[in-house]
Design a protein around this motif. Structure first.
Motif, PDB file in Angstrom:
ATOM      1  N   ASP A  29       2.983  10.157  16.593  1.00  0.00           N
ATOM      2  CA  ASP A  29       3.576   9.007  15.898  1.00  0.00           C
ATOM      3  C   ASP A  29       2.534   8.282  15.054  1.00  0.00           C
ATOM      4  N   SER A  30       1.346   8.100  15.617  1.00  0.00           N
ATOM      5  CA  SER A  30       0.273   7.458  14.862  1.00  0.00           C
ATOM      6  C   SER A  30      -0.124   8.299  13.668  1.00  0.00           C
ATOM      7  N   ALA A  31      -0.173   9.620  13.849  1.00  0.00           N
ATOM      8  CA  ALA A  31      -0.538  10.512  12.749  1.00  0.00           C
ATOM      9  C   ALA A  31       0.533  10.535  11.667  1.00  0.00           C
ATOM     10  N   ASN A  32       1.809  10.288  12.038  1.00  0.00           N
ATOM     11  CA  ASN A  32       2.876  10.219  11.032  1.00  0.00           C
ATOM     12  C   ASN A  32       2.531   9.200   9.958  1.00  0.00           C
ATOM     13  N   GLU A  33       2.117   8.021  10.396  1.00  0.00           N
ATOM     14  CA  GLU A  33       1.760   6.975   9.450  1.00  0.00           C
ATOM     15  C   GLU A  33       0.393   7.238   8.820  1.00  0.00           C
ATOM     16  N   LYS A  90      -3.686  -4.007  -4.080  1.00  0.00           N
ATOM     17  CA  LYS A  90      -4.341  -2.704  -4.187  1.00  0.00           C
ATOM     18  C   LYS A  90      -4.099  -1.848  -2.948  1.00  0.00           C
ATOM     19  N   MET A  91      -3.766  -2.485  -1.833  1.00  0.00           N
ATOM     20  CA  MET A  91      -3.401  -1.755  -0.625  1.00  0.00           C
ATOM     21  C   MET A  91      -2.314  -2.535   0.101  1.00  0.00           C
ATOM     22  N   LEU A  92      -1.287  -1.848   0.552  1.00  0.00           N
ATOM     23  CA  LEU A  92      -0.159  -2.485   1.224  1.00  0.00           C
ATOM     24  C   LEU A  92      -0.227  -2.190   2.717  1.00  0.00           C
ATOM     25  N   HIS A  93       0.001  -3.228   3.519  1.00  0.00           N
ATOM     26  CA  HIS A  93      -0.079  -3.101   4.973  1.00  0.00           C
ATOM     27  C   HIS A  93       1.239  -3.568   5.574  1.00  0.00           C
ATOM     28  N   PHE A  94       2.001  -2.637   6.122  1.00  0.00           N
ATOM     29  CA  PHE A  94       3.330  -2.951   6.654  1.00  0.00           C
ATOM     30  C   PHE A  94       3.276  -3.004   8.185  1.00  0.00           C
ATOM     31  N   ASN A  95       2.738  -4.142   8.667  1.00  0.00           N
ATOM     32  CA  ASN A  95       2.691  -4.385  10.099  1.00  0.00           C
ATOM     33  C   ASN A  95       3.735  -5.430  10.464  1.00  0.00           C
ATOM     34  N   CYS A  96       3.932  -5.659  11.745  1.00  0.00           N
ATOM     35  CA  CYS A  96       4.889  -6.655  12.248  1.00  0.00           C
ATOM     36  C   CYS A  96       6.324  -6.335  11.855  1.00  0.00           C
ATOM     37  N   LEU A  97       6.648  -5.079  11.617  1.00  0.00           N
ATOM     38  CA  LEU A  97       8.028  -4.680  11.328  1.00  0.00           C
ATOM     39  C   LEU A  97       8.616  -4.093  12.604  1.00  0.00           C
ATOM     40  N   ASP A  98       9.395  -4.898  13.316  1.00  0.00           N
ATOM     41  CA  ASP A  98       9.920  -4.486  14.607  1.00  0.00           C
ATOM     42  C   ASP A  98      11.182  -3.647  14.437  1.00  0.00           C
ATOM     43  N   GLY A  99      11.441  -2.825  15.457  1.00  0.00           N
ATOM     44  CA  GLY A  99      12.691  -2.071  15.498  1.00  0.00           C
ATOM     45  C   GLY A  99      12.580  -0.630  15.075  1.00  0.00           C
ATOM     46  N   ALA A 100      11.392  -0.152  14.695  1.00  0.00           N
ATOM     47  CA  ALA A 100      11.234   1.246  14.289  1.00  0.00           C
ATOM     48  C   ALA A 100       9.853   1.727  14.708  1.00  0.00           C
ATOM     49  N   ASN A 132       7.985   3.820  13.191  1.00  0.00           N
ATOM     50  CA  ASN A 132       7.167   3.941  11.995  1.00  0.00           C
ATOM     51  C   ASN A 132       7.668   2.977  10.924  1.00  0.00           C
ATOM     52  N   TYR A 133       6.753   2.367  10.202  1.00  0.00           N
ATOM     53  CA  TYR A 133       7.138   1.316   9.255  1.00  0.00           C
ATOM     54  C   TYR A 133       8.071   1.832   8.165  1.00  0.00           C
ATOM     55  N   TYR A 134       7.945   3.099   7.775  1.00  0.00           N
ATOM     56  CA  TYR A 134       8.775   3.605   6.685  1.00  0.00           C
ATOM     57  C   TYR A 134      10.219   3.878   7.126  1.00  0.00           C
ATOM     58  N   GLU A 135      10.488   3.754   8.431  1.00  0.00           N
ATOM     59  CA  GLU A 135      11.847   3.903   8.940  1.00  0.00           C
ATOM     60  C   GLU A 135      12.485   2.552   9.279  1.00  0.00           C
ATOM     61  N   TRP A 136      11.868   1.473   8.901  1.00  0.00           N
ATOM     62  CA  TRP A 136      12.360   0.127   9.188  1.00  0.00           C
ATOM     63  C   TRP A 136      13.714  -0.098   8.523  1.00  0.00           C
ATOM     64  N   ASP A 137      14.637  -0.738   9.248  1.00  0.00           N
ATOM     65  CA  ASP A 137      15.996  -0.958   8.730  1.00  0.00           C
ATOM     66  C   ASP A 137      15.999  -1.879   7.517  1.00  0.00           C
ATOM     67  N   GLY A 138      15.009  -2.742   7.408  1.00  0.00           N
ATOM     68  CA  GLY A 138      14.986  -3.684   6.298  1.00  0.00           C
ATOM     69  C   GLY A 138      14.885  -3.040   4.929  1.00  0.00           C
ATOM     70  N   TRP A 139      14.391  -1.802   4.857  1.00  0.00           N
ATOM     71  CA  TRP A 139      14.271  -1.148   3.558  1.00  0.00           C
ATOM     72  C   TRP A 139      15.637  -0.881   2.937  1.00  0.00           C
ATOM     73  N   SER A 140      16.642  -0.703   3.767  1.00  0.00           N
ATOM     74  CA  SER A 140      17.991  -0.426   3.240  1.00  0.00           C
ATOM     75  C   SER A 140      18.885  -1.659   3.231  1.00  0.00           C
ATOM     76  N   ASP A 141      18.322  -2.815   3.569  1.00  0.00           N
ATOM     77  CA  ASP A 141      19.096  -4.058   3.583  1.00  0.00           C
ATOM     78  C   ASP A 141      18.964  -4.739   2.223  1.00  0.00           C
ATOM     79  N   PRO A 142      20.045  -4.811   1.435  1.00  0.00           N
ATOM     80  CA  PRO A 142      19.938  -5.411   0.092  1.00  0.00           C
ATOM     81  C   PRO A 142      19.627  -6.901   0.120  1.00  0.00           C
ATOM     82  N   GLN A 143      19.801  -7.546   1.274  1.00  0.00           N
ATOM     83  CA  GLN A 143      19.528  -8.976   1.374  1.00  0.00           C
ATOM     84  C   GLN A 143      18.107  -9.273   1.838  1.00  0.00           C
TER      85      GLN A 143
END
Length: 504
Positions: A156-160, A423-433, A435-446
């Motif tokens: 899982d860590s290597a995924n990110e 210059k670098m993006l850090h996607f921490n504190c995204l709960d519920g997934a 891996n950060y790229y699977e976070w539900d908020g990415w598909s939430d238009p609001q």
């Protein structure tokens, strides 16, 4: 031009037609004696013609280039097959100076892939007055690699972490070294993807340092007093020991958490080392506007990205060890820990430390500010500050001043009055997934964060490793594994044991 009819049609009254005026004129000129002006004209014309022919042949001779002999552009001759690292001068005056094969000469790879003629000054004909100067071209030094030290345990860590490494290779303008502290599962996941790069644009070194949980626990036990309640657990504490895990030949490294990726050239970050002060050993983002007494205000820094001068950390002897205590060699960190957390409790551990390794880094950097420098927020677009300074993709015509006025979380910080340029993006504190790229908020238009950054996440997560292959091979990929890691304190103990025996 027109002629009288009598010159075109023969008259029936004449036995022969009258002579042509052109013929009569030519005959008149032929019978006249050659005059000086006419002779000069003919001589000038002949001289111009000869000069033109000579220059045409000379330019054709000098137009040959090395590509006529070795077609580097199409790589018809691989770089590895070049037998002469210092090729002679191009053909001159029609002579062929093509490089000849020298038996037994080891082929050498030309790092910058540019052929630079070498001139032996001792063999020059100094009587040649046409040469004003001779440039002796020395080979350009190999560019310094950008060195990263990453920590990944579990697939899982290597995924990110794979996305982070991929982004580095996407944007880098320099060779790259990855020193990955990991377990077997993470290495297998990463290596499968890295080996898809068969034609790297630049040299890539990937070295895996295999650590077991027992290895890590034993080092923490030798330190004696640190403990973590953070989700990163024991592997997260290894961020305090990178200088002990990597060999002394690695003097500097950039550490980055796995849930981040670059959107620009990491060489810009590497350049920050050149401006370090003499005592600076670590640089990370500093947020004096943040506050949390329960964490001892450890949220005022982010150990998610750190520039580590490993040589200075070794010189300071950052972390303690039973081996150091036995030899009477004090370490830097214990005094800072006790100043912030008090003496260890009944169990021998410091109490009230939060945020894992970041809590300990905060104690070191706040109690000993000379070893610390702030790192621009450009390199830490953290989603723990969900506004990410109020910036994001879109409105590409917005100016610098307007962009700065719209940004938040910069007042009363080192960044106040200075626009954050991501210059670098850090996607921490995204709960519920996981891996950060699977976070539900990415598909939430609001969701505001999703609206501003979802396209960047999807692009970098979906970018194929195969696309990192260059059109032509210009670098090499090297993958190494260090099965047994020996920490610096263990090496210190070994040297101490050898010392007394040698003196006896």
């Amino acid at each position: 031009m027109s002629f009288q009819r009598s010159y075109l049609d023969p008259s029936p009254d004449l036995s022969t037609p009258p002579p042509s005026p052109w013929r009569a004129r030519a005959e008149h000129i032929r019978r006249r004696p050659i005059r000086l002006r006419q002779a000069a004209f003919l001589l000038t014309a002949f001289t111009i013609l000869c000069t033109f022919v000579y220059l045409s042949r000379h330019r054709q001779s000098d137009s040959y280039t090395y590509d006529d002999w070795i077609d580097i552009a199409d790589r018809r001759v691989p770089l590895q097959s070049l037998q002469e690292p210092n090729l002679p001068l191009p053909p001159q005056n029609g002579h062929d100076h093509r490089p000849q094969h020298v038996p037994g000469r080891t082929p050498q790879l030309i790092e910058d892939h540019a052929i630079r003629p070498q001139v032996d000054v001792s063999k020059l004909d100094h009587s040649d007055t046409h040469a004003d100067a001779v440039a002796v071209a020395a080979p350009a030094p190999a560019p310094e690699p950008i060195v990263f030290s990453l920590i990944m345990f579990s697939e899982d860590s290597a995924n990110e972490g794979a996305i982070l490494m991929k982004s580095i290779l996407m944007y880098t303008s320099k060779p790259v070294e990855f020193h990955v502290i990991c377990d077997e599962g993470a290495q297998a996941y990463l290596e499968k993807r890295i080996r898809l790069i068969t034609r790297p644009t630049r040299n890539i070194l990937v070295r895996f340092y295999r650590l077991t949980f027992d290895d890590m626990k034993r080092r923490i036990e030798r330190e004696g007093a640190i403990v973590s309640d953070h989700s990163a657990g024991t592997p997260g504490l290894m961020k305090l020991f990178i200088h002990e895990i990597l060999p002394e030949s690695v003097s500097r490294a950039v550490f980055i958490d796995t849930d981040a990726f670059f959107i620009t050239d990491p060489a810009l970050l590497w350049d920050r080392f050149s401006s370090f002060k003499p005592d600076t050993a670590v640089s990370m983002p500093y947020h004096p506007d943040q506050s949390n007494e329960g964490w001892h205000h450890a949220n005022r820094i982010c150990s998610c990205i750190m520039l580590l001068d490993l040589a200075r950390l070794r010189k300071f002897r950052l972390m303690d060890s039973s081996a150091y205590r036995a030899a009477g060699a004090p370490a830097l960190a214990p005094a800072a820990f006790e100043a912030m957390f008090g003496a260890p409790g009944d169990d021998g551990k410091y109490e009230g430390v939060k945020l894992g390794d970041q809590g300990y880094w905060w104690a070191i950097t706040s109690q000993m500010p000379k070893v610390f420098e702030h790192l621009s927020y450009d390199w830490e677009m953290s989603s723990c500050l969900m506004d990410m300074y109020g910036t994001g993709l879109g409105d590409d015509a917005r100016g610098l001043e307007e962009e700065g006025r719209r940004q938040v979380h910069t007042l009363d910080t080192p960044q106040e009055g200075e626009t954050v340029l991501p210059k670098m993006l850090h996607f921490n504190c995204l709960d519920g997934a996981p891996n950060y790229y699977e976070w539900d908020g990415w598909s939430d238009p609001q969701n505001s964060l999703g609206q501003r950054w979802q396209h960047a996440v999807k692009y970098h997560a979906g970018f194929k490793w195969l696309w990192l292959n260059a059109h032509k091979p210009m670098g090499t990929l090297t993958i190494e594994t260090q099965e047994k890691v020996v920490f610096a304190d263990e090496l210190f103990a070994q040297r101490q044991a050898v010392g007394p025996r040698e003196s006896a």
